[in-house]
Scaffold this active site. Structure first.
Site, PDB file in Angstrom:
ATOM      1  N   ASP A 349       0.680  -1.190   0.002  1.00  0.00           N
ATOM      2  CA  ASP A 349      -0.150   0.038  -0.112  1.00  0.00           C
ATOM      3  C   ASP A 349       0.949   1.237  -0.094  1.00  0.00           C
ATOM      4  O   ASP A 349       2.117   1.277   0.295  1.00  0.00           O
ATOM      5  CB  ASP A 349      -0.828  -0.118   1.252  1.00  0.00           C
ATOM      6  CG  ASP A 349      -1.946   1.189   1.336  1.00  0.00           C
ATOM      7  OD1 ASP A 349      -2.364   1.437   0.146  1.00  0.00           O
ATOM      8  OD2 ASP A 349      -2.539   1.423   2.295  1.00  0.00           O
ATOM      9  N   GLU A 352       2.906   4.833  -4.332  1.00  0.00           N
ATOM     10  CA  GLU A 352       2.811   5.677  -5.138  1.00  0.00           C
ATOM     11  C   GLU A 352       4.207   6.532  -5.059  1.00  0.00           C
ATOM     12  O   GLU A 352       4.891   6.846  -6.483  1.00  0.00           O
ATOM     13  CB  GLU A 352       1.521   6.836  -5.148  1.00  0.00           C
ATOM     14  CG  GLU A 352       0.465   6.396  -5.417  1.00  0.00           C
ATOM     15  CD  GLU A 352      -0.159   5.282  -4.201  1.00  0.00           C
ATOM     16  OE1 GLU A 352       0.233   5.462  -3.138  1.00  0.00           O
ATOM     17  OE2 GLU A 352      -1.004   4.572  -4.638  1.00  0.00           O
ATOM     18  N   ASP A 467      -8.890   3.795  -2.947  1.00  0.00           N
ATOM     19  CA  ASP A 467      -9.991   3.999  -2.026  1.00  0.00           C
ATOM     20  C   ASP A 467     -11.209   4.630  -2.602  1.00  0.00           C
ATOM     21  O   ASP A 467     -11.567   5.686  -2.997  1.00  0.00           O
ATOM     22  CB  ASP A 467      -9.466   5.305  -1.091  1.00  0.00           C
ATOM     23  CG  ASP A 467      -8.288   4.569   0.022  1.00  0.00           C
ATOM     24  OD1 ASP A 467      -8.187   3.585  -0.098  1.00  0.00           O
ATOM     25  OD2 ASP A 467      -7.540   5.528   0.459  1.00  0.00           O
TER      26      ASP A 467
HETATM   27  O1  MIG Z   1      -3.848   6.205   4.189  1.00  0.00           O
HETATM   28  O2  MIG Z   1      -3.830   1.112   5.694  1.00  0.00           O
HETATM   29  O3  MIG Z   1      -5.762   2.354   0.113  1.00  0.00           O
HETATM   30  O4  MIG Z   1      -6.889   0.268   1.619  1.00  0.00           O
HETATM   31  O5  MIG Z   1      -7.003   0.289   4.289  1.00  0.00           O
HETATM   32  C1  MIG Z   1      -4.459   5.277   3.757  1.00  0.00           C
HETATM   33  C2  MIG Z   1      -4.873   1.869   5.478  1.00  0.00           C
HETATM   34  C3  MIG Z   1      -3.834   3.970   4.244  1.00  0.00           C
HETATM   35  C4  MIG Z   1      -5.098   3.146   1.954  1.00  0.00           C
HETATM   36  C5  MIG Z   1      -5.667   2.089   1.364  1.00  0.00           C
HETATM   37  C6  MIG Z   1      -6.592   1.368   2.200  1.00  0.00           C
HETATM   38  C7  MIG Z   1      -6.129   0.976   3.510  1.00  0.00           C
HETATM   39  C8  MIG Z   1      -5.333   2.323   4.312  1.00  0.00           C
HETATM   40  N1  MIG Z   1      -4.490   2.910   3.512  1.00  0.00           N
END
Ligand code: MIG
Length: 773
Positions: A349, A352, A467
């Site tokens: 996650d 980017e 999201d």
């Molecule tokens: O700033 O880890 O898209 O699936 O649950 C948010 C917490 C960080 C973004 C991800 C989401 C995840 C969440 N993350």
């Protein structure tokens, strides 16, 4: 140089690919691609090109395929125009929150954390600078193999042109052709990389939540699935399993014995996937930070003196420089502990990379907030401002990126600007994650789920659309969004089922589960601060409807699994827009609310609240409605859309393989019976694939592949069952066959031997042993 001419070189690569190199330097520099491996292609080709009226014409077999004009360098960007016929359809550009059509749009290629994506939100988490130009005769594709910032302006600035702005002094562009649009898509996928073959459990249902916060919570969710008999193959751990959000650590209070927890989950038939963020907390004594320091592993500030720092979940962080193989190898070693205790999948996650704030901007930002009260409106519920981090929506109002002049160092020790590699950062990370699996689970298949990505990430990871919101619009738009990712090669894709942000309502959750049952990745996920959306969250009758949808997914697993194998072996997407299968049916070019799953199954899901019926377009041929057994089409038909209905249609002269066995876990339960459903008026062919579902043996030919041919003529059904490869013996023993036909049928022969059958309504049913042909 800020303005002027560029140098253009052309090079045919193979029958499918023609390369254009653009450079502002006198000397033509060959840039190494992060994605394309040209070595694998034979240098055979019927391409040529010429310059005429200041246009670069690309010619295939004496026919002009397309032309580029106005190629120059301005304001630090390479600019060029690709001329497009006004009747052609344009698709592509990966993950956009848009309907499939790309005409009259401006599209960006620059990965960002697009929190709570809305229509028109662009750029997105992933970038695929590839588009297809489709008309009935000679479809072609354009792939800009550049991992930096690119803007594509389709028709807006100038009609019938795709104008490109590539923020770089060099660029590589491939013109891609295919005999038809399906082969074009396959050629693009082959160019950027074969999709990886996932373990079988990964195509089951996945349950996630931000976050299952304790060991007890994980256990109770797992037990509930088994108690009420809802199939589920994987449970996810989001950031709260970590100690203070520090990657590769565990919160010992909430998860005192992760070993034991995972053992129990495995016993119940669950796999476990843990989240990994890229931000590494700057903290003395934290082993990941200290180890990274030792090998100088982090992205640097422009002046090269200090590491670049940004605020993410754990507070002030540094970021691994995945450009270097040494850093990737180190990153891989960090997974050892997770794999030792049995973690099965890795969820990358924030790659980017997403940054809440650059550390040095916190003060400026506080000032900005005080002065601009509207910004406060952007702070969505569920998030608070703390000194450690600020809520993600604010990222949009600031530059929450690694600065484009930040420094990476490549394997030769040369400095590379972040500007030039931004979009491949998650792809390079995914390579490191694959390495981790290779190191610690040799001969096992991997499962990696990545939020960000670039063309080619399909060889390493599955992706999800980040999201989204628990809203009907997001349910609807997930279909073209995933279809677009699919034709851009990111074939193992899904959207958060039920929606991530905001509160889902029961009807929406039911409908989303019914659609999600046909996403390549079927994962339910939702945010902190929202209502729970596990299958049982709203009680009856919803739980039963949802259970049916998930069970339906498991019935289709034999078919889906074969599609995954085909994705790997033939570079074809799992889910496909209708026009991919029916290129000469022009009406199919604009259908955004239906999808083909493989070549045989058409799904027309219900995505509007309160529906009782919906219109369905059935392209080109006759169709069998799998819900009521009627024969329909081609053309528009009405389908009933009561709360339990998922309109499904089987294409004329095709077949699918399903199972009627009760399966709760693909890693634990064994499929003993499969059912082939065929709709045959003349002849249908179908492949059946299976393998052990978890090792790399399939690469060495350890799989089962058979072709079933069903021919209908003069009342006689001729079945030919042709085993093509049997270096693996499938678990199923019986094959049930249901043949639907609009012809009258009265005899069946299996490999020339007459066999018995039953007539049930309009269909014939028969059964045979899989190994006794
Ligand atoms: O700033 O880890 O898209 O699936 O649950 C948010 C917490 C960080 C973004 C991800 C989401 C995840 C969440 N993350």
């Amino acid at each position: 140089m800020s303005e002027g001419n560029v140098k253009v070189n052309v090079k045919p690569i193979s029958d499918n690919y023609f390369k254009i190199l653009i450079n502002i330097d006198k000397k033509m520099v060959q840039y190494r691609s992060f994605v394309v491996d040209e070595e694998q292609f034979k240098n055979k080709s019927n391409w040529s090109s010429k310059i005429e009226d200041n246009r670069l014409k690309i010619i295939y077999n004496d026919e002009e395929l397309t032309a580029f004009s106005d190629i120059h360098f301005k304001d630090g960007k390479i600019v060029l125009s690709n001329e497009i016929d006004k009747r052609s359809y344009i698709y592509g550009f990966g993950e956009k929150v848009l309907w499939l059509n790309r005409r009259f749009k401006r599209l960006y290629s620059w990965n960002i954390d697009q929190f709570i994506q809305v229509p028109l939100a662009d750029p997105m988490y992933k970038s695929v600078p590839f588009y297809l130009v489709v008309n009935s005769k000679k479809p072609f594709g354009i792939y800009v193999d550049h991992p930096g910032h690119v803007v594509f302006d389709v028709d807006v600035e100038e009609r019938n042109k795709v104008k490109m702005y590539i923020r770089s002094s060099h660029a590589t562009i491939y013109v891609i052709r295919g005999k038809d649009v399906k082969q074009l898509v396959s050629a693009f996928i082959r160019l950027t990389g074969k999709p990886f073959m996932p373990p079988k459990w990964a195509i089951g249902y996945h349950q996630s939540r931000y976050s299952y916060e304790t060991y007890e919570e994980v256990n109770s969710v797992a037990s509930k699935f088994r108690e009420i008999g809802i199939p589920c193959d994987a449970i996810y751990l989001d950031i709260d399993y970590m100690d203070g959000y520090k990657v590769f650590t565990w919160d010992k209070d909430r998860f005192p014995d992760p070993d034991m927890m995972i053992k129990n989950l495995h016993d119940k038939g669950f796999k476990i996937v843990t989240i990994i963020d890229v931000g590494i907390k700057v903290e003395k004594g934290y082993f990941v930070f200290e180890e990274g320091l030792k090998i100088d592993a982090f992205i640097k500030e422009p002046e090269d003196k200090e590491y670049f720092k940004g605020t993410v979940w754990p507070g002030v962080c540094v970021f691994p420089d995945f450009l270097r193989s040494k850093v990737r190898e180190w990153w891989a070693t960090l997974h050892k502990g997770l794999f030792e205790i049995g973690v099965d999948g890795i969820w990358n996650d924030m790659n980017e990379p997403a940054i809440f704030l650059m550390a040095n901007k916190v003060r400026d930002f506080a000032k900005h907030l005080c002065e601009n009260i509207e910004s406060l409106e952007k702070v969505k519920r569920g998030f608070t401002i703390t000194t450690a981090g600020l809520s993600p929506p604010i990222v949009k109002s600031l530059d929450g990126f690694v600065p484009i002049d930040a420094i990476h160092v490549d394997d030769r020790g040369e400095k590379v600007l972040h500007n030039d590699i931004h979009n491949v950062y998650p792809l390079l990370q995914a390579k490191a994650s694959v390495k981790a699996f290779r190191n610690y689970k040799p001969n096992k298949r991997w499962f990696i789920l990545s939020r960000s990505g670039f063309a080619g990430i399909q060889s390493y990871a599955a992706v999800w659309t980040g999201d989204n919101v628990s809203d009907w619009l997001h349910l609807k738009i997930s279909i073209p969004q995933l279809l677009s990712l699919s034709i851009c090669g990111l074939v193992f894709c899904g959207a958060d089922v039920g929606g991530f942000a905001d509160n889902v309502e029961p009807e929406l959750l039911v409908r989303w589960m019914q659609v999600g049952a046909f996403y390549p990745l079927f994962r339910n996920h939702s945010s902190k601060g929202t209502v729970r959306q596990e299958p049982w969250a709203f009680g009856e009758p919803y739980t039963s409807y949802i259970k049916e949808a998930i069970k339906l997914r498991y019935r289709f697993v034999p078919y889906l699994y074969r599609l995954f194998y085909q994705a790997y072996a033939y570079c074809l997407p799992i889910i496909r827009p209708l026009f991919l299968e029916f290129p000469d049916d022009e009406e199919s070019y604009s259908i955004n609310d239906e999808m083909m799953v493989g070549e045989s199954l058409l799904v027309a899901p219900i995505t509007t609240p309160g529906s009782k019926a919906r219109a369905v377009y059935l392209p080109k041929v006759r169709w069998l409605c799998l819900n009521d057994g009627s024969f329909l089409g081609p053309g528009w038909v009405m389908a009933s859309a009561g709360i339990k209905d998922i309109p499904l249609y089987l294409r004329e002269d095709s077949a699918i393989v399903t199972t009627e066995d009760e399966v709760c876990s693909l890693s634990k339960d064994v499929i003993k019976n499969i059912t082939v459903q065929a709709f045959v008026n003349k002849e249908a062919k179908m492949l059946i694939y299976d393998d052990d579902g978890e090792t790399m043996g399939f690469e060495k030919g350890e799989y089962y592949l058979a072709e079933l041919r069903i021919e209908v003529k003069d009342g006689i059904v001729n079945l030919k069952f042709d085993v093509k490869n049997e270096f693996y013996k499938p678990s199923w023993e019986k094959i049930k066959l249901k043949i639907f036909s609009e012809r009258s049928l009265d005899k069946i022969y299996l490999n020339s031997r007459e066999i018995s059958f039953r007539k049930v309504g309009s269909k014939l049913e028969t059964e045979f042993e899989a190994y006794n042909l």
